[in-house]
Design a protein around this motif. Sequence first.
Motif, mmCIF file in Angstrom:
data_model
loop_
_atom_site.group_PDB
_atom_site.id
_atom_site.type_symbol
_atom_site.label_atom_id
_atom_site.label_comp_id
_atom_site.label_asym_id
_atom_site.label_seq_id
_atom_site.Cartn_x
_atom_site.Cartn_y
_atom_site.Cartn_z
ATOM 1 N N THR A 274 -27.257 13.452 -35.432
ATOM 2 C CA THR A 274 -27.019 14.410 -34.353
ATOM 3 C C THR A 274 -26.498 13.734 -33.087
ATOM 4 O OG1 THR A 274 -29.335 14.243 -33.675
ATOM 5 C CG2 THR A 274 -28.752 16.006 -35.212
ATOM 6 N N GLU A 275 -26.842 12.459 -32.877
ATOM 7 C CA GLU A 275 -26.389 11.765 -31.673
ATOM 8 C C GLU A 275 -24.974 11.210 -31.876
ATOM 9 O OE1 GLU A 275 -29.051 10.722 -33.421
ATOM 10 O OE2 GLU A 275 -30.848 11.079 -32.211
ATOM 11 N N PRO A 276 -24.088 11.397 -30.900
ATOM 12 C CA PRO A 276 -22.773 10.781 -30.986
ATOM 13 C C PRO A 276 -22.881 9.268 -30.911
ATOM 14 C CG PRO A 276 -23.094 11.727 -28.818
ATOM 15 C CD PRO A 276 -24.273 12.156 -29.643
ATOM 16 N N VAL A 277 -21.830 8.582 -31.355
ATOM 17 C CA VAL A 277 -21.753 7.126 -31.275
ATOM 18 C C VAL A 277 -20.805 6.762 -30.142
ATOM 19 C CG1 VAL A 277 -21.033 5.005 -32.419
ATOM 20 C CG2 VAL A 277 -22.261 6.762 -33.718
ATOM 21 N N LEU A 278 -21.312 6.043 -29.151
ATOM 22 C CA LEU A 278 -20.511 5.566 -28.027
ATOM 23 C C LEU A 278 -20.185 4.102 -28.272
ATOM 24 C CD1 LEU A 278 -19.248 5.641 -25.222
ATOM 25 C CD2 LEU A 278 -21.547 5.474 -24.235
ATOM 26 N N VAL A 279 -18.887 3.779 -28.321
ATOM 27 C CA VAL A 279 -18.412 2.436 -28.648
ATOM 28 C C VAL A 279 -17.926 1.744 -27.378
ATOM 29 C CG1 VAL A 279 -16.813 1.069 -30.041
ATOM 30 C CG2 VAL A 279 -17.725 3.223 -30.947
ATOM 31 N N LEU A 280 -18.456 0.544 -27.111
ATOM 32 C CA LEU A 280 -18.043 -0.273 -25.970
ATOM 33 C C LEU A 280 -17.491 -1.583 -26.509
ATOM 34 C CD1 LEU A 280 -21.191 0.246 -23.705
ATOM 35 C CD2 LEU A 280 -19.048 1.545 -23.651
ATOM 36 N N GLY A 281 -16.200 -1.828 -26.291
ATOM 37 C CA GLY A 281 -15.564 -2.999 -26.870
ATOM 38 C C GLY A 281 -15.395 -4.141 -25.896
ATOM 39 N N GLY A 282 -14.523 -5.082 -26.281
ATOM 40 C CA GLY A 282 -14.266 -6.262 -25.475
ATOM 41 C C GLY A 282 -13.573 -5.926 -24.165
ATOM 42 N N ALA A 283 -13.421 -6.953 -23.322
ATOM 43 C CA ALA A 283 -12.885 -6.755 -21.980
ATOM 44 C C ALA A 283 -11.491 -6.150 -21.989
ATOM 45 C CB ALA A 283 -12.873 -8.083 -21.231
ATOM 46 N N LEU A 284 -10.709 -6.417 -23.026
ATOM 47 C CA LEU A 284 -9.344 -5.898 -23.095
ATOM 48 C C LEU A 284 -9.196 -4.808 -24.155
ATOM 49 C CD1 LEU A 284 -7.280 -9.210 -22.690
ATOM 50 C CD2 LEU A 284 -7.969 -7.571 -20.933
ATOM 51 N N GLN A 285 -10.317 -4.259 -24.635
ATOM 52 C CA GLN A 285 -10.284 -3.200 -25.636
ATOM 53 C C GLN A 285 -10.559 -1.861 -24.961
ATOM 54 O OE1 GLN A 285 -13.131 -5.229 -28.395
ATOM 55 N NE2 GLN A 285 -11.722 -4.552 -29.966
ATOM 56 N N GLY A 286 -9.629 -0.925 -25.080
ATOM 57 C CA GLY A 286 -9.797 0.372 -24.458
ATOM 58 C C GLY A 286 -10.199 1.446 -25.442
ATOM 59 N N MET A 287 -9.998 2.690 -25.044
ATOM 60 C CA MET A 287 -10.499 3.819 -25.821
ATOM 61 C C MET A 287 -9.751 4.059 -27.125
ATOM 62 S SD MET A 287 -9.106 7.272 -23.936
ATOM 63 C CE MET A 287 -9.883 6.973 -22.357
ATOM 64 N N LEU A 288 -8.571 3.481 -27.282
ATOM 65 C CA LEU A 288 -7.788 3.760 -28.485
ATOM 66 C C LEU A 288 -7.855 2.637 -29.518
ATOM 67 C CD1 LEU A 288 -4.599 5.310 -26.810
ATOM 68 C CD2 LEU A 288 -6.622 6.482 -27.708
ATOM 69 N N GLY A 289 -8.770 1.700 -29.346
ATOM 70 C CA GLY A 289 -8.785 0.523 -30.202
ATOM 71 C C GLY A 289 -9.758 0.547 -31.355
ATOM 72 N N TRP A 290 -10.260 1.738 -31.758
ATOM 73 C CA TRP A 290 -11.305 1.770 -32.784
ATOM 74 C C TRP A 290 -11.006 2.773 -33.897
ATOM 75 C CZ3 TRP A 290 -14.736 -2.033 -32.567
ATOM 76 C CH2 TRP A 290 -14.881 -2.688 -31.340
ATOM 77 N N PRO A 291 -9.843 2.712 -34.521
ATOM 78 C CA PRO A 291 -9.524 3.690 -35.572
ATOM 79 C C PRO A 291 -10.444 3.605 -36.775
ATOM 80 C CG PRO A 291 -7.895 1.926 -35.546
ATOM 81 C CD PRO A 291 -8.732 1.765 -34.301
ATOM 82 N N GLN A 292 -10.958 2.396 -37.088
ATOM 83 C CA GLN A 292 -11.849 2.273 -38.240
ATOM 84 C C GLN A 292 -13.150 3.026 -38.011
ATOM 85 O OE1 GLN A 292 -11.270 0.048 -35.959
ATOM 86 N NE2 GLN A 292 -12.741 -1.637 -35.896
ATOM 87 N N MET A 293 -13.628 3.076 -36.773
ATOM 88 C CA MET A 293 -14.834 3.837 -36.478
ATOM 89 C C MET A 293 -14.563 5.333 -36.549
ATOM 90 S SD MET A 293 -17.224 1.712 -36.103
ATOM 91 C CE MET A 293 -17.296 -0.080 -35.984
ATOM 92 N N ASP A 294 -13.391 5.744 -36.082
ATOM 93 C CA ASP A 294 -13.020 7.154 -36.198
ATOM 94 C C ASP A 294 -13.063 7.594 -37.660
ATOM 95 O OD1 ASP A 294 -12.552 7.106 -33.487
ATOM 96 O OD2 ASP A 294 -10.374 7.077 -33.652
ATOM 97 N N GLY A 295 -12.470 6.778 -38.524
ATOM 98 C CA GLY A 295 -12.363 7.163 -39.927
ATOM 99 C C GLY A 295 -13.683 7.181 -40.657
ATOM 100 N N ARG A 296 -14.553 6.192 -40.399
ATOM 101 C CA ARG A 296 -15.794 6.092 -41.153
ATOM 102 C C ARG A 296 -16.917 6.926 -40.549
ATOM 103 N NH1 ARG A 296 -16.992 2.190 -44.992
ATOM 104 N NH2 ARG A 296 -14.721 2.084 -45.067
#
Length: 310
Positions: free
Chosen positions: A40-62
């Motif tokens: 029920t809880e969303p997953v909030l992803v925080l990446g590296g210093a140069l990783q923005g909001m569009l850098g996690w397609p593998q998480m979107d898919g899985r």
Amino acid sequence: MPEETVRSLSVDGLRYSYRVLHRTGPAAGEATGSPATQVTEPVLVLGGALQGMLGWPQMDGRLGPVTSVVTADLPGMGSAAPLPPGPSADLLCAAVTRIIDDLDVPRVNLFGFSYGAALAFRCAQRNPGRIARLLLGGVPAHISPAQRAHWRSATDRLAAGDRDGFATLVTEALMCLDPDRYVARRDLAYRYVRRTMLHAVEHSPHAADSVHRSLGDRPDFSGGLSGVPALVFTGEHDTVTSAERQRAFAATIRGCRFTTIRDADHWVVLEKADEVADLALRFFTDRPLEPAGYLRSVPHQERAADRSTA
């Protein structure tokens, strides 16, 4: 097509934004009996210093079929406003809390990787009641003087206008290049990381500042944590902070589990993208980790972590 929302926020007058990929599978009330449909809880992803909001397609898919996936351009990253001089941890934690509030949920699952692991850990320490589960990867729990000197050389190259030299030195600092240690897709990962660093300094207004800040604004991994289910993972050949040091950090979190992913270094999220996404899915859906063949000695490591935090 999955529904996607981008919302703008501000903290201390600094503009930033976050993105929500809304759940693509059945809602919790429409569950078919599979445990994976019960998140029920969303997953909030925080990446590296140069990783923005569009850098996690593998998480979107899985993760998309089981929960909403949230990514962000926090202040100082991507398209967001630059950070002011000085320490930024408090401000960035406030920005993360604003996202949770704006999502209108009591808690989130929090995934922090590399630079984002420090921020995620700090947020969990300050407000554990808002964090349902904490997943930390590639934790830079210890950076040696030699590593800092290497990073300073990279920033000197950038200050001198040598973007190619900067990208090369940063990539070398973040990867295991020892030919005696096998890293999957090493050549491909090297080219991708170097190209990404070069693109960042050519197109992001915050890239140089982010690198300087990573040197001066040292993350604090002290103080421990309790009350939040946690898992720390790393590539077995991580040369930014060794697996042994990351295991020691995991032992400061009560009940935390620790594991390594085979044939990967600090860039495990690139070299083993599917495996990292699968590990996140298993953890956030409370499924066993042990059957995953890409993990290194999971049962023994879990018992060691449990003993050290009892």
